[in-house]
Design an enzyme around this catalytic site. Sequence first.
Site, PDB file in Angstrom:
ATOM      1  N   ASN A  10       0.866  -1.192   0.000  1.00 25.74           N
ATOM      2  CA  ASN A  10       0.000   0.000   0.000  1.00 25.74           C
ATOM      3  C   ASN A  10       0.895   1.231   0.000  1.00 25.74           C
ATOM      4  O   ASN A  10       1.486   1.568   1.023  1.00 25.74           O
ATOM      5  CB  ASN A  10      -0.892  -0.041   1.258  1.00 25.74           C
ATOM      6  CG  ASN A  10      -1.737   1.212   1.419  1.00 25.74           C
ATOM      7  OD1 ASN A  10      -1.822   2.040   0.502  1.00 25.74           O
ATOM      8  ND2 ASN A  10      -2.361   1.351   2.575  1.00 25.74           N
ATOM      9  N   LYS A  12       0.051   4.254  -0.301  1.00 24.38           N
ATOM     10  CA  LYS A  12      -0.621   5.414   0.321  1.00 24.38           C
ATOM     11  C   LYS A  12      -0.392   6.675  -0.537  1.00 24.38           C
ATOM     12  O   LYS A  12      -0.275   6.577  -1.746  1.00 24.38           O
ATOM     13  CB  LYS A  12      -0.142   5.592   1.759  1.00 24.38           C
ATOM     14  CG  LYS A  12      -0.240   4.309   2.587  1.00 24.38           C
ATOM     15  CD  LYS A  12      -0.058   4.551   4.050  1.00 24.38           C
ATOM     16  CE  LYS A  12      -0.001   3.229   4.778  1.00 24.38           C
ATOM     17  NZ  LYS A  12       0.012   3.354   6.217  1.00 24.38           N
ATOM     18  N   HIS A  95      -9.530   0.703   5.361  1.00 15.57           N
ATOM     19  CA  HIS A  95      -8.232   0.980   5.985  1.00 15.57           C
ATOM     20  C   HIS A  95      -8.434   1.941   7.160  1.00 15.57           C
ATOM     21  O   HIS A  95      -9.232   2.874   7.088  1.00 15.57           O
ATOM     22  CB  HIS A  95      -7.266   1.579   4.959  1.00 15.57           C
ATOM     23  CG  HIS A  95      -5.856   1.601   5.456  1.00 15.57           C
ATOM     24  ND1 HIS A  95      -5.414   2.515   6.375  1.00 15.57           N
ATOM     25  CD2 HIS A  95      -4.800   0.782   5.196  1.00 15.57           C
ATOM     26  CE1 HIS A  95      -4.142   2.266   6.654  1.00 15.57           C
ATOM     27  NE2 HIS A  95      -3.745   1.221   5.947  1.00 15.57           N
ATOM     28  N   GLU A  97      -6.807   4.337   8.270  1.00 13.07           N
ATOM     29  CA  GLU A  97      -6.590   5.774   8.024  1.00 13.07           C
ATOM     30  C   GLU A  97      -7.850   6.404   7.440  1.00 13.07           C
ATOM     31  O   GLU A  97      -8.205   7.534   7.785  1.00 13.07           O
ATOM     32  CB  GLU A  97      -5.376   5.966   7.094  1.00 13.07           C
ATOM     33  CG  GLU A  97      -4.074   5.672   7.829  1.00 13.07           C
ATOM     34  CD  GLU A  97      -2.929   5.223   6.948  1.00 13.07           C
ATOM     35  OE1 GLU A  97      -3.025   5.296   5.709  1.00 13.07           O
ATOM     36  OE2 GLU A  97      -1.911   4.763   7.524  1.00 13.07           O
ATOM     37  N   GLU A 167      -5.096  -5.434  10.775  1.00  9.19           N
ATOM     38  CA  GLU A 167      -4.090  -4.401  10.987  1.00  9.19           C
ATOM     39  C   GLU A 167      -4.364  -3.690  12.309  1.00  9.19           C
ATOM     40  O   GLU A 167      -5.181  -2.746  12.352  1.00  9.19           O
ATOM     41  CB  GLU A 167      -4.156  -3.369   9.862  1.00  9.19           C
ATOM     42  CG  GLU A 167      -3.978  -3.952   8.480  1.00  9.19           C
ATOM     43  CD  GLU A 167      -3.488  -2.899   7.494  1.00  9.19           C
ATOM     44  OE1 GLU A 167      -2.377  -3.034   7.006  1.00  9.19           O
ATOM     45  OE2 GLU A 167      -4.224  -1.923   7.259  1.00  9.19           O
ATOM     46  N   GLY A 173       2.429   2.004  10.973  1.00 13.64           N
ATOM     47  CA  GLY A 173       3.338   3.138  10.833  1.00 13.64           C
ATOM     48  C   GLY A 173       4.034   3.536  12.123  1.00 13.64           C
ATOM     49  O   GLY A 173       4.636   4.611  12.207  1.00 13.64           O
ATOM     50  N   SER A 213       3.596  -2.275  10.591  1.00 13.49           N
ATOM     51  CA  SER A 213       5.056  -2.274  10.791  1.00 13.49           C
ATOM     52  C   SER A 213       5.696  -3.618  10.464  1.00 13.49           C
ATOM     53  O   SER A 213       6.620  -4.058  11.151  1.00 13.49           O
ATOM     54  CB  SER A 213       5.402  -1.828  12.216  1.00 13.49           C
ATOM     55  OG  SER A 213       4.964  -0.499  12.423  1.00 13.49           O
ATOM     56  N   GLY A 235       4.815   1.314   4.885  1.00 13.58           N
ATOM     57  CA  GLY A 235       6.126   1.954   4.751  1.00 13.58           C
ATOM     58  C   GLY A 235       7.167   1.104   4.031  1.00 13.58           C
ATOM     59  O   GLY A 235       7.881   1.604   3.146  1.00 13.58           O
TER      60      GLY A 235
HETATM   61  C1  PEP Z   1      -0.812  -0.028   6.371  1.00 10.72           C
HETATM   62  O1  PEP Z   1      -1.031   1.169   6.409  1.00 10.72           O
HETATM   63  O2  PEP Z   1      -1.605  -0.792   5.821  1.00 10.72           O
HETATM   64  C2  PEP Z   1       0.414  -0.518   7.005  1.00 10.72           C
HETATM   65  C3  PEP Z   1       0.469  -1.773   7.332  1.00 10.72           C
HETATM   66  O3  PEP Z   1       1.402   0.405   7.220  1.00 10.72           O
HETATM   67  P1  PEP Z   1       2.863   0.123   7.825  1.00 10.72           P
HETATM   68  O4  PEP Z   1       3.392  -1.132   7.172  1.00 10.72           O
HETATM   69  O5  PEP Z   1       3.661   1.332   7.445  1.00 10.72           O
HETATM   70  O6  PEP Z   1       2.696  -0.041   9.299  1.00 10.72           O
END
Ligand code: PEP
Length: 251
Positions: A10, A12, A95, A97, A167, A173, A213, A235
Amino acid sequence: MKRKKFVAGNWKMNLDLEGAKALATELNAHTGEFHCDVALFPSYVFLAEVQHTLKHSKIRLGAQNLSYSENGAYTGEVSASMLASIGMEYVLIGHSERREYLNEERDVLCLKLRLALKYGLKPIYCIGEPASVRNEGLHKEFVRDQMEDCLSDFTTEEISNITIAYEPIWAIGTGVTATTSQAQEMHEYIRQHLGDMYSEEIAQRMRILYGGSCKPDNAKELFLCPDVDGGLIGGASLKAADFLAIIEAAQ
Ligand code: PEP
């Protein structure tokens, strides 16, 4: 049942056009080494170019969002039929966010899931609890509600086209990853609950990705958990070497 691992990136609201094409090109150069499914989720505005870069590639493509409306006067929105018409295969829905910053709640997410399936897109439905809920010990109830909110009442064929991404919000993040026992406990619970909602067969077939993460140094142990079928990577999907290492960890 053996489920093929799936690693999704992703991107983003990151990268520019050149960066998106360069990243896709670099990943594409390594597809010969892929033994799992891989999908990328660039920004809408880069989808066509990245799709062109990935022509004939094993790497699948998806959108990060879609409109809850089918068509019409919704300035700035992108519909399921538009995404289907340009050959998108996947779409992210729910998601954290978007739940948090765009106030997307149950009704909107249900509409999005229905429209995605109606137009042949494969949704990745994201669920996961905030830290406060986990601290209260209510994380299972929280994700169960998120599942029941939007995953009820699908046909066997429809539900088979959905992937779940667990998640935990406190891991997204933040650099704080769920431990393997936290991840396995939740994935096992989600699968059990899918069995209650649908059938054991559907539950065993459904891929449940971990997100939060996930990095090259923790991906392997997470992916070895029996109910973790891969990852939704934020990320670490923005650096080819890291994302390739995570893909490697999945096989
Ligand atoms: C995400 O936003 O779906 C995600 C898993 O982000 P990160 O890997 O940066 O924690």
